[in-house]
Design an enzyme around this catalytic site. Structure first.
Site, PDB file in Angstrom:
ATOM      1  CD  GLU A  29      71.941  -2.670  19.182  1.00 35.52           C
ATOM      2  OE1 GLU A  29      71.661  -3.800  19.590  1.00 35.52           O
ATOM      3  OE2 GLU A  29      71.300  -2.088  18.277  1.00 35.52           O
ATOM      4  CB  SER A  66      69.021   3.535  16.743  1.00 39.60           C
ATOM      5  OG  SER A  66      68.679   4.041  18.006  1.00 39.60           O
ATOM      6  CD  GLU A  67      68.964  -2.785  15.864  1.00 38.32           C
ATOM      7  OE1 GLU A  67      67.944  -2.069  16.000  1.00 38.32           O
ATOM      8  OE2 GLU A  67      69.399  -3.500  16.777  1.00 38.32           O
ATOM      9  CG  HIS A 136      67.262 -13.570  19.287  1.00 35.11           C
ATOM     10  ND1 HIS A 136      66.035 -13.165  19.729  1.00 35.11           N
ATOM     11  CD2 HIS A 136      68.139 -12.629  19.730  1.00 35.11           C
ATOM     12  CE1 HIS A 136      66.172 -12.041  20.418  1.00 35.11           C
ATOM     13  NE2 HIS A 136      67.433 -11.694  20.437  1.00 35.11           N
TER      14      HIS A 136
HETATM   15  C1  LIG Z   1      66.374  -5.078  17.229  1.00 33.26           C
HETATM   16  C2  LIG Z   1      67.200  -5.624  18.315  1.00 33.26           C
HETATM   17  N1  LIG Z   1      68.415  -5.104  18.538  1.00 33.26           N
HETATM   18  C3  LIG Z   1      69.196  -5.590  19.516  1.00 33.26           C
HETATM   19  C4  LIG Z   1      68.771  -6.615  20.303  1.00 33.26           C
HETATM   20  C5  LIG Z   1      69.705  -7.237  21.352  1.00 33.26           C
HETATM   21  N2  LIG Z   1      69.265  -6.879  22.682  1.00 33.26           N
HETATM   22  C6  LIG Z   1      68.395  -7.639  23.351  1.00 33.26           C
HETATM   23  S1  LIG Z   1      67.948  -6.961  24.799  1.00 33.26           S
HETATM   24  C7  LIG Z   1      68.964  -5.633  24.548  1.00 33.26           C
HETATM   25  C8  LIG Z   1      69.024  -4.545  25.552  1.00 33.26           C
HETATM   26  C9  LIG Z   1      67.660  -3.983  25.739  1.00 33.26           C
HETATM   27  O1  LIG Z   1      67.702  -2.955  26.662  1.00 33.26           O
HETATM   28  P1  LIG Z   1      66.346  -2.361  27.222  1.00 33.26           P
HETATM   29  O2  LIG Z   1      65.438  -2.033  26.100  1.00 33.26           O
HETATM   30  O3  LIG Z   1      66.724  -1.227  28.114  1.00 33.26           O
HETATM   31  O4  LIG Z   1      65.683  -3.538  28.042  1.00 33.26           O
HETATM   32  P2  LIG Z   1      66.272  -4.258  29.340  1.00 33.26           P
HETATM   33  O5  LIG Z   1      67.044  -5.421  28.858  1.00 33.26           O
HETATM   34  O6  LIG Z   1      67.091  -3.283  30.075  1.00 33.26           O
HETATM   35  O7  LIG Z   1      65.063  -4.667  30.086  1.00 33.26           O
HETATM   36  C10 LIG Z   1      69.620  -5.732  23.334  1.00 33.26           C
HETATM   37  C11 LIG Z   1      70.594  -4.767  22.813  1.00 33.26           C
HETATM   38  C12 LIG Z   1      67.485  -7.131  20.041  1.00 33.26           C
HETATM   39  N3  LIG Z   1      66.997  -8.152  20.738  1.00 33.26           N
HETATM   40  N4  LIG Z   1      66.725  -6.610  19.063  1.00 33.26           N
END
Ligand SMILES: Cc1ncc(C[n+]2csc(CCOP(=O)(O)OP(=O)(O)O)c2C)c(N)n1
Ligand SMILES: Cc1ncc(C[n+]2csc(CCOP(=O)(O)OP(=O)(O)O)c2C)c(N)n1
Ligand SMILES: [Mg+2]
Ligand SMILES: [Mg+2]
Lengths: 343, 334, 343, 334
Positions: A29, A66-67, A136
């Site tokens: 990601e 999508s881990e 986290h």
């Molecule tokens: C399982 C998991 N994978 C990756 C992350 C890291 N992460 C936190 S927020 C985020 C982006 C999320 O995007 P979205 O679902 O569109 O929400 P937005 O931040 O745009 O509101 C990521 C990759 C996480 N917190 N949990």
């Protein structure tokens, strides 16, 4: 040799591996924008452009969140010709893909009778002690140590991070690397060219004769500091960093305990069933007759991680807790020295 | 459009051969479980031969396939020889996985079979990875993954479909809808239709209503394969079929979860019998020729059982090999 | 009292819990048809009809094959008024829902400052030693022991299975119960009415004075048999079954080792970072001064599980391996006795 | 059909109040992160207030909600008082989670907020469980879960949608499509459209194109809620919106992943300003009234900061409570 940060060393190793072998790809990601700082960014690398510019979007891929599919696809790609490095960012996200780690990565070579080769590296970083809250801050490497078929690496310094990552990329087996974000900024002399550090060989960070202190990941600097403090008090500590947890260099640890007769193990994972438990169990078996004191573990308390930073700090090993453990196992020693000094 | 129209007699007979291999192999395996010659259990593909073979034969050499617990048909459909497969079910050293995999974990890399999975859904993203390596390495191969109507409710399928779609990977998602997951009727645990899930993930969804006709399956999959090979991305193919036997051999549960009429309807649609009749009816082969094919396969199955029976058990050392690519861990392991 | 099988006791406990409290529901794949034998089926229960007939389809639910959503939904239902029992069938399927176990079940009460209550029981069975191959033979309970917030139970007999399951249903915290399929058919005298067995209280299965043998789950009968064999050879073994792994009755184990000075631990999980490692580490710390021999672990070898039953059998602890470990720690003892007997 | 047409002035003003609370709370939180008063980071909902409040206000007392890392708006939208929320962000004893949750893990059970989740997608099945308990216990409540366009690619969403659909559970799946997951544009990692995924799972999918209009969001969600309460099962609502600030406060990355024109377009569509203008234009409230509302909320936010600042730090013992419902484990734990 040049001075490099731990995270810089990881970036450098990734770049070298990508340049050396077109089968190496990086998936994760936000790797294209170099959000976590290992796919571009350092000054040197920036001159050559970030990884996307250097290696193209086919080899540096932003994934969907999508881990399970990321890990599974990386395994499948490794089984069919690529050598992926997967950046899973936070170690806390590994749970999402647990089935793929355990049932595919770890088992395929074995259960298919050696037909599969699975050269894939899974990098993730333990963000503990940074007020990121309970979701986290996990340090789940012990779970993976108990899964035969996986290799588990936990570098504690820049030069180790670089050399172990290259060995991981060379490995035809799945390797999980757990980085410590606390260490990302720490610096060390690092060889300039490409080099590898073999798995299963501990690094003795400091020689000593009274107490063996095994430090894991972020606990290595704490163990070294504790050893310095104890030296002033007349207790000589040998500090060992196993560097790789599977394979684990039990010989080096046992050899040290045969010499010192005392063992303290410090690690950032929760205490129960952690790496320290494993090491304690090995030593309680193989070095029993040399042991002159209880084996002490200094690990994260068996609680969940509170957000409040003051409370959070109490959960993890500190230099003070390591010192206290060393004191506890060397009380007789301390007494002698004190007495001797008093004379 | 019906690609099967151009298939020559050899290929059509090969289809029937592979269906027969699955049928007779699985019938035999079932008996061997009952008699204790095969440890554990097996899941037969009896009744689903057309769905398996139609899909596998739409692939070409070099393509990859991953499968699931209903596991013998898939490698057989890819052309894997029977001896090492049967030896694997028995746990012999000559097994395709040296006796370490067993029925649930067949794999034959020589024919592109990357491995069956006992964990439902777990091998789906592996196929996505095979598609990814094809794309990065610029090779024209495709990957197909088999999963059931039950596994279609596992989240990893949708992560996989989405990733394959976003990256336009050459992957075919093949759902073997045999109407049940163990004792659970698909309609009681499935919202909507599986085939309709393709659209929201940006890929074509094709449903083969008559999954007992090997050519219909072949045509649907061949089209998806052609699309994938052209670089246009993945497809979902849902094939409607039926398993003729119980979920697994030796499983003793109340069978009233199945409707008797439904069962009868599907049993009357035996893919092996249907294809034999079709080949004869269309004048492609005579009844005598078909009899000869059947005898040939019956002999193959006899031979594979003999091979398995006569093969040696794996040596103890086999259990301690192949965990890692290098041997240096072995002493830590024991 | 009546004689009951282990699996029958589980069925009975489930039925009692369902009858006692309308908030108890059972979710799982194929629970309606009683495929795994705990939601109907025993003769007595069959007279009253299976669970679906007794309790209705609202409270006995066949789920889709969606372990992550099953576990998550059960947690959410528990947080909002139900007390679900989830039947996950094979322990090997727990990986699919790892995130829900670790990040929701274990953490919600804590990180929401006590606002959540999560009374949910996750049952699964370890199908090892049954030629089911590498994907169906896992014994992953140590992974969950390292996750604070979860309770982990591993009953080794019918009466324990019944009483511990009722306690689990009463618990306002998430409980994972790991059953051993090898024990499903074993019989024991079981109280007829409802009863509970407290968590955190080990059961001493046999008193002894020379060696403490801790057995877990399917290893308890093996440990008892080993103890019988050693008795004939003059070595008296105390056999302890912790019954619950979190909370773990370390006091009982330490107390026993203070008496015997020797410890052998037998468990079906892989050796590295298993429950045996944890117990060994606790004892090497708390009972160091009493230890008269190395601590020996008898666990599954650190290999994946081969299909061939002969090979598979070599992977798990056996009575022979436990006997060998007891011999190793009591060699001096054996010598003395032999000598004494010889005199 | 437009349920919002029947909303009275009080409710309309309450909508604006909640949007203002989110806006001003988050602006303040952002500053506090910068100054080090808030440990770690926060993810603001600035720009997405209409999407949050429109959805939350379509729920009734007793309903449940689960959220994600963009976490302050959701409980505020449910009506949670600001003081304990801000105290939580700062890590104080008076925090809604006693200082143990932090920004990512807000929960306020008093208003039906079951908990935000730092793990994307992880709280989705929790809402399904709340729907399940409602159904089993025969209560008329519904559950809504918020997740982003990024989280929409996590498999657990589809497992959850399928389960809710198969069991006709009262659940609303609300996708906050703000076009990006961190630095990743949704269209680069999404096959098809998220809203279109509803159909294959047997539920209605509604896309709110103008997610900056709180009433449009309200109407779509209110309809889904009504359907759920009637026992007709779940819905998926995708709301198109935009985050005005960076993914998280203090994150320093190259911002060229966003198109400048796109950014400008959305910035011109500020949901708070738009709704103020609409209320005035429709004669529902005067500019002076709206000014008063704004002043009122500004004061609330001042007060919540004061509350947080003046509150005591949690006592050490707090860290060792609430792991289990019973205390007997505590000594094992330390
Ligand atoms: C399982 C998991 N994978 C990756 C992350 C890291 N992460 C936190 S927020 C985020 C982006 C999320 O995007 P979205 O679902 O569109 O929400 P937005 O931040 O745009 O509101 C990521 C990759 C996480 N917190 N949990
Ligand atoms: C993750 C996981 N959950 C549950 C099971 C148990 N299980 C094995 S096969 C099966 C039914 C599968 O149904 P379907 O996918 O339709 O395939 P079919 O057996 O009908 O071919 C179940 C529940 C499993 N093997 N893996
Ligand atoms: Mg099926
Ligand atoms: Mg987004």
């Amino acid at each position: 040799m040049s001075i490099m940060t731990y995270i810089g060393a990881i970036g450098a190793a990734q770049q070298e591996a990508m340049a050396a072998d077109p089968r190496v790809v990086i998936l994760g990601e936000d790797v294209e924008a170099n959000v976590y700082g290992t796919t571009g960014g350092s000054k040197q690398r920036a001159q050559q452009g970030d990884f996307v510019q250097q290696f193209g979007r086919s080899r540096i891929r932003n994934t969907p969140i999508s881990e399970e599919a990321i890990v599974g696809a990386a395994i499948g790609a490794a089984m069919t010709g690529l050598r992926p490095i997967v950046d899973l960012s936070y170690s806390s996200f590994l749970y999402m893909a647990m089935d793929q780690f355990v049932n595919q990565a770890a088992k395929n070579r074995y259960m298919f009778g050696g037909q599969s080769s699975i050269p894939v590296v899974f990098r993730s970083a333990m963000f503990y002690g940074l007020a990121t809250g309970a979701h986290h801050s996990d340090r789940p490497y012990p779970m993976f140590m108990g899964v035969p078929g996986l290799k588990v690496v936990a570098p504690a310094s820049a030069s180790d991070a670089k050399g172990l990552l290259r060995t991981a990329v060379d490995s035809d087996d799945p390797v999980l690397i757990f980085e410590a974000v606390r260490l990302w900024g720490t610096k060390e002399e690092v060889e300039d060219g490409e080099y590898r550090i073999p798995f299963g060989v501990a690094r003795t960070r400091r020689d000593g004769s009274d107490v063996t202190v095994v430090g894991i990941s972020g606990c290595v600097p704490l163990a070294l500091e504790a050893a310095r403090q104890m030296e002033a008090r007349g207790v000589s500590c040998e500090v060992i960093d196993p560097r790789t947890l599977v394979p684990l260099d039990t010989r080096a640890i046992v050899r040290s305990v045969l010499k010192t007769g005392r063992l303290v193990i410090a690690e950032p994972a929760h205490r129960t069933c952690g790496a320290a438990a494993e090491i304690a169990a090995v030593v309680a078996d193989e070095a029993h007759h040399a042991l002159r004191a209880p084996i002490k573990r200094v690990a994260a308390l068996n609680m969940q991680i509170p957000f409040n930073p003051v409370l959070e700090a109490e959960m993890y090993p500190t230099t003070e807790r390591i010192v206290a453990a060393i004191e506890a196992v060397s009380a007789d020693q301390l007494d002698t020295r004190t007495r001797r000094a008093g004379r | 459009m019906t690609l099967s129209a151009s298939l020559d007699k050899d290929l059509l007979l090969e289809m029937q051969r592979r269906m027969l291999r699955i049928r007779l192999f699985d019938e035999r395996a079932s008996k061997m479980v009952k008699r204790g010659f095969i440890p554990g259990t097996v899941h037969t593909s009896i009744g689903q031969e057309a769905q398996v073979v139609g899909a596998c034969m739409a692939l070409a050499k070099g393509d990859h396939m991953t499968g699931n617990h209903r596991s013998h048909g898939h490698p057989i459909g890819m052309g894997s020889p029977l001896g090492p497969l049967m030896a694997e079910l028995v746990g012999k050293a000559t097994g395709v996985c040296k006796g370490k995999g067993g029925s649930l974990h067949l794999a034959d890399y020589a024919v592109g079979s990357l491995g069956e999975s006992g964990i439902t859904g777990s091998s789906i993203p592996i196929a996505v990875g095979a598609g990814l390596s094809a794309q990065v390495m610029n090779e024209k191969r495709v990957a197909l993954t088999f999963f059931g109507d039950g596994a279609a409710n596992q989240g990893v399928l949708y992560e996989s479909m989405n990733m394959a779609s976003a990256w336009k990977l050459p992957v075919i998602f093949l759902c073997e809808n045999n109407h049940y997951a163990l004792s659970t009727p698909a309609h009681t645990v499935t919202g909507g239709r599986i085939v309709d899930r393709a659209f929201g993930f940006g890929m074509p969804g094709i449903r083969v209503e008559n999954g007992q006709d090997v050519l219909e399956v072949y045509d649907a999959v061949a089209e998806a394969v052609a699309r994938a090979r052209r670089g246009e991305g993945p497809s979902l193919v849902e094939v409607m079929t039926y398993r003729f036997r119980e979920h697994s051999e030796g499983l003793r549960i109340n069978t009233d979860y199945r409707d008797a009429n439904e069962r009868e309807f599907w049993l009357s649609r035996d893919p092996v019998a249907l294809f034999r009749a079709m080949l004869i009816e269309r004048g492609i082969a005579s009844a005598a020729e078909m009899d000869a094919v059947e005898a040939e396969i019956a002999q193959e199955v006899e031979d594979c059982v003999a091979f398995a029976t006569e093969s040696p058990d794996p040596d103890r050392s086999v259990a301690f090999a192949d965990l890692y690519s290098d041997a240096y861990l072995l002493e830590d392991v024991l």
